[in-house]
Every structure is written in structure tokens, then in C-alpha cells.
Design a protein around this motif. Structure first.
Motif, PDB file in Angstrom:
ATOM      1  N   VAL A  60     -24.148 -44.070 -29.185  1.00 26.39           N
ATOM      2  CA  VAL A  60     -22.787 -43.608 -28.893  1.00 26.39           C
ATOM      3  C   VAL A  60     -22.241 -42.798 -30.061  1.00 26.39           C
ATOM      4  CG1 VAL A  60     -20.406 -44.350 -28.473  1.00 26.39           C
ATOM      5  CG2 VAL A  60     -22.303 -45.518 -27.324  1.00 26.39           C
ATOM      6  N   ASP A  61     -22.488 -43.259 -31.286  1.00 27.04           N
ATOM      7  CA  ASP A  61     -21.999 -42.543 -32.465  1.00 27.04           C
ATOM      8  C   ASP A  61     -22.612 -41.147 -32.550  1.00 27.04           C
ATOM      9  OD1 ASP A  61     -20.378 -44.624 -33.216  1.00 27.04           O
ATOM     10  OD2 ASP A  61     -21.803 -45.472 -34.654  1.00 27.04           O
ATOM     11  N   ALA A  62     -23.918 -41.052 -32.267  1.00 26.48           N
ATOM     12  CA  ALA A  62     -24.599 -39.747 -32.319  1.00 26.48           C
ATOM     13  C   ALA A  62     -24.043 -38.822 -31.243  1.00 26.48           C
ATOM     14  CB  ALA A  62     -26.106 -39.933 -32.149  1.00 26.48           C
ATOM     15  N   PHE A  63     -23.775 -39.372 -30.069  1.00 25.47           N
ATOM     16  CA  PHE A  63     -23.234 -38.566 -28.975  1.00 25.47           C
ATOM     17  C   PHE A  63     -21.848 -38.028 -29.340  1.00 25.47           C
ATOM     18  CE2 PHE A  63     -21.431 -37.418 -24.957  1.00 25.47           C
ATOM     19  CZ  PHE A  63     -22.502 -37.086 -24.145  1.00 25.47           C
ATOM     20  N   LYS A  64     -21.010 -38.884 -29.892  1.00 25.39           N
ATOM     21  CA  LYS A  64     -19.652 -38.461 -30.250  1.00 25.39           C
ATOM     22  C   LYS A  64     -19.679 -37.394 -31.346  1.00 25.39           C
ATOM     23  CE  LYS A  64     -17.208 -42.635 -28.794  1.00 25.39           C
ATOM     24  NZ  LYS A  64     -16.375 -43.793 -29.202  1.00 25.39           N
ATOM     25  N   ALA A  65     -20.676 -37.481 -32.237  1.00 24.92           N
ATOM     26  CA  ALA A  65     -20.816 -36.470 -33.284  1.00 24.92           C
ATOM     27  C   ALA A  65     -21.158 -35.111 -32.676  1.00 24.92           C
ATOM     28  CB  ALA A  65     -21.897 -36.889 -34.279  1.00 24.92           C
ATOM     29  N   LEU A  66     -21.995 -35.128 -31.628  1.00 27.54           N
ATOM     30  CA  LEU A  66     -22.350 -33.878 -30.943  1.00 27.54           C
ATOM     31  C   LEU A  66     -21.145 -33.283 -30.216  1.00 27.54           C
ATOM     32  CD1 LEU A  66     -25.845 -34.940 -29.528  1.00 27.54           C
ATOM     33  CD2 LEU A  66     -25.415 -33.238 -31.314  1.00 27.54           C
ATOM     34  N   ILE A  67     -20.296 -34.151 -29.665  1.00 28.67           N
ATOM     35  CA  ILE A  67     -19.060 -33.677 -29.022  1.00 28.67           C
ATOM     36  C   ILE A  67     -18.181 -32.968 -30.047  1.00 28.67           C
ATOM     37  CG2 ILE A  67     -16.907 -34.362 -27.893  1.00 28.67           C
ATOM     38  CD1 ILE A  67     -18.393 -36.701 -26.636  1.00 28.67           C
ATOM     39  N   GLU A  68     -18.004 -33.610 -31.204  1.00 29.78           N
ATOM     40  CA  GLU A  68     -17.160 -33.043 -32.254  1.00 29.78           C
ATOM     41  C   GLU A  68     -17.696 -31.701 -32.743  1.00 29.78           C
ATOM     42  OE1 GLU A  68     -14.238 -34.073 -33.507  1.00 29.78           O
ATOM     43  OE2 GLU A  68     -14.226 -35.591 -31.930  1.00 29.78           O
ATOM     44  N   ALA A  69     -19.036 -31.565 -32.735  1.00 29.26           N
ATOM     45  CA  ALA A  69     -19.659 -30.330 -33.208  1.00 29.26           C
ATOM     46  C   ALA A  69     -19.630 -29.221 -32.158  1.00 29.26           C
ATOM     47  CB  ALA A  69     -21.096 -30.614 -33.632  1.00 29.26           C
ATOM     48  N   GLY A  70     -19.183 -29.550 -30.943  1.00 32.30           N
ATOM     49  CA  GLY A  70     -19.117 -28.563 -29.871  1.00 32.30           C
ATOM     50  C   GLY A  70     -20.478 -28.184 -29.330  1.00 32.30           C
TER      51      GLY A  70
END
Length: 207
Positions: A60-70
Motif C-alpha cells: 500500500v505504501d509503494a502504491f501511494k508513493a506512485l500516486i504522489e509521483a503521478g
């Protein structure tokens, strides 16, 4: 000599158990220049699923980081799990003349349609509620509670069928596969694609 036309982007959506995955698999086996986007997800792999083949399984943390990075073309939360589609992977394939299918739900379809207005969207319906429930039970992977939740979700998802360009009822598999192939072929024969592919011919004819 024919030029390379840009690939077409398709969205294929369906309630769980409608046969979407089987249709995509059969389509890929018959056509080399059709690919399905490998999505990222935070859910656990099912038996037989491989990382980077069926999904990119991430935390989940890795996924949210990808969201933040666009980094996502679209993303959504379904059944407490996140799903997302990589922008770069899709663009590379389309530029290479490959038709790309996105296996996403109606929420993701809305996001993609805003970014790519000419995306072709397809919704798969089961032939009946009874058949859908039978298919879900035959999987032998989920508890009755999960199946009941999927049946309720199927009703909710199916209510969005009218947002899609095409609707296929998966009663007879071979018939539905032929219908799906017809949509792909029709997209390839659109004027904008044929103009690129046969520009030299058109120029000669109109000289």
C-alpha cells in the motif's frame, strides 16, 4: 509501403465472474499486436498468479508513493485494494502500433476517458444473475461472504454499462470473442488509422 499507425486504446470492464479475463486471454492468444496492460495492485496474488505477468503486486505504501509521483494513468480502490495503470508502459506500446487493453472498472474508465477522449470502452455483462453466481461458486477460491459481496458489487458495476461504447453479453464464449474481435478490427479501420497506414497510396491516388 504502409506506415505504422498508432495503436488503439481499449477499456474492458465487467463484474467479477462475467468472463472478462478469459476473453482477454483468448484474444491475446489469437493476435500478436494486442496486449493487455499489467496493472499495479495491493491485493494478494491468487493461486497461479505471477508478479509482473498478471499484476505488479506492491505494498500500500509503494502504491501511494506512485500516486504522489503521478505515475498512474488511472487508479481506483476496489474491495479495499488499490489498482492502477502505468502511463509510460501504455504510451510505449501505443506508439509501437500495438493495441492495448485496460482491464479496469468503471471508475478507472471515467478517469481514462477524461485523458483520452477517443478511448474505446467495452462492458461485458453475464447472461443472468444465476449464471454469474454459479461461475463465482465454481471458482472455489472465495467464501460465501465474499461471493455475496461480489454479487452485490456486480449489480452496482453493471448499473454503469450505459457509460460504455459497446456492451457484450457473454452467454456463448466464442460468439462474444468474435464480437470483441470485430470491435478491435473496426477501430483499426477508422479513417485516422488508415490515413496513416496508407498515406503513400492515398497521396498517389489523389495526385
Amino acid at each position: 509501403m504502409a506506415n505504422l499507425a498508432r495503436g488503439n486504446l481499449f477499456i474492458l470492464s465487467a463484474p467479477s465472474g462475467a468472463g472478462k479475463s478469459s476473453l482477454i486471454k483468448a484474444l491475446l492468444e489469437k493476435h500478436d499486436n494486442v496486449k493487455v496492460s499489467v496493472s499495479h495492485t495491493t491485493r494478494q496474488p491468487r493461486p497461479g498468479e505471477e508478479n509482473a505477468v498478471h499484476y505488479h503486486f506492491v505494498t500500500v505504501d509503494a502504491f501511494k508513493a506512485l500516486i504522489e509521483a503521478g505515475d498512474f494513468f488511472e487508479w481506483a480502490k476496489v474491495f479495499d485494494n488499490f489498482y492502477g495503470t502505468s502511463k509510460q508502459a501504455i504510451e510505449t506500446q501505443l506508439a509501437s502500433g500495438i493495441d492495448v487493453f485496460l482491464d479496469i472498472d468503471w471508475q478507472g474508465a471515467r478517469q481514462v476517458r477524461e485523458l483520452v477522449p477517443d478511448v474505446k470502452t467495452i462492458f461485458i455483462l453475464p447472461p443472468s444473475r444465476e449464471e454469474l453466481e454459479r461461475r463465482l461458486n465454481n471458482r472455489g477460491q472465495d467464501s460465501q461472504e465474499i461471493i455475496a459481496a461480489r454479487m452485490a458489487e456486480a449489480k452496482s458495476e453493471s448499473s454503469h454499462y450505459c457509460e460504455f461504447d459497446y456492451v457484450l453479453v457473454n452467454d456463448d464464449f466464442d460468439t462474444t470473442l468474435n464480437e470483441l474481435e470485430s470491435i478491435v478490427l473496426a477501430a483499426r479501420l477508422q479513417t485516422k488509422n488508415q490515413t496513416v497506414k496508407h498515406q503513400q497510396l492515398i497521396d498517389e491516388l489523389l495526385r
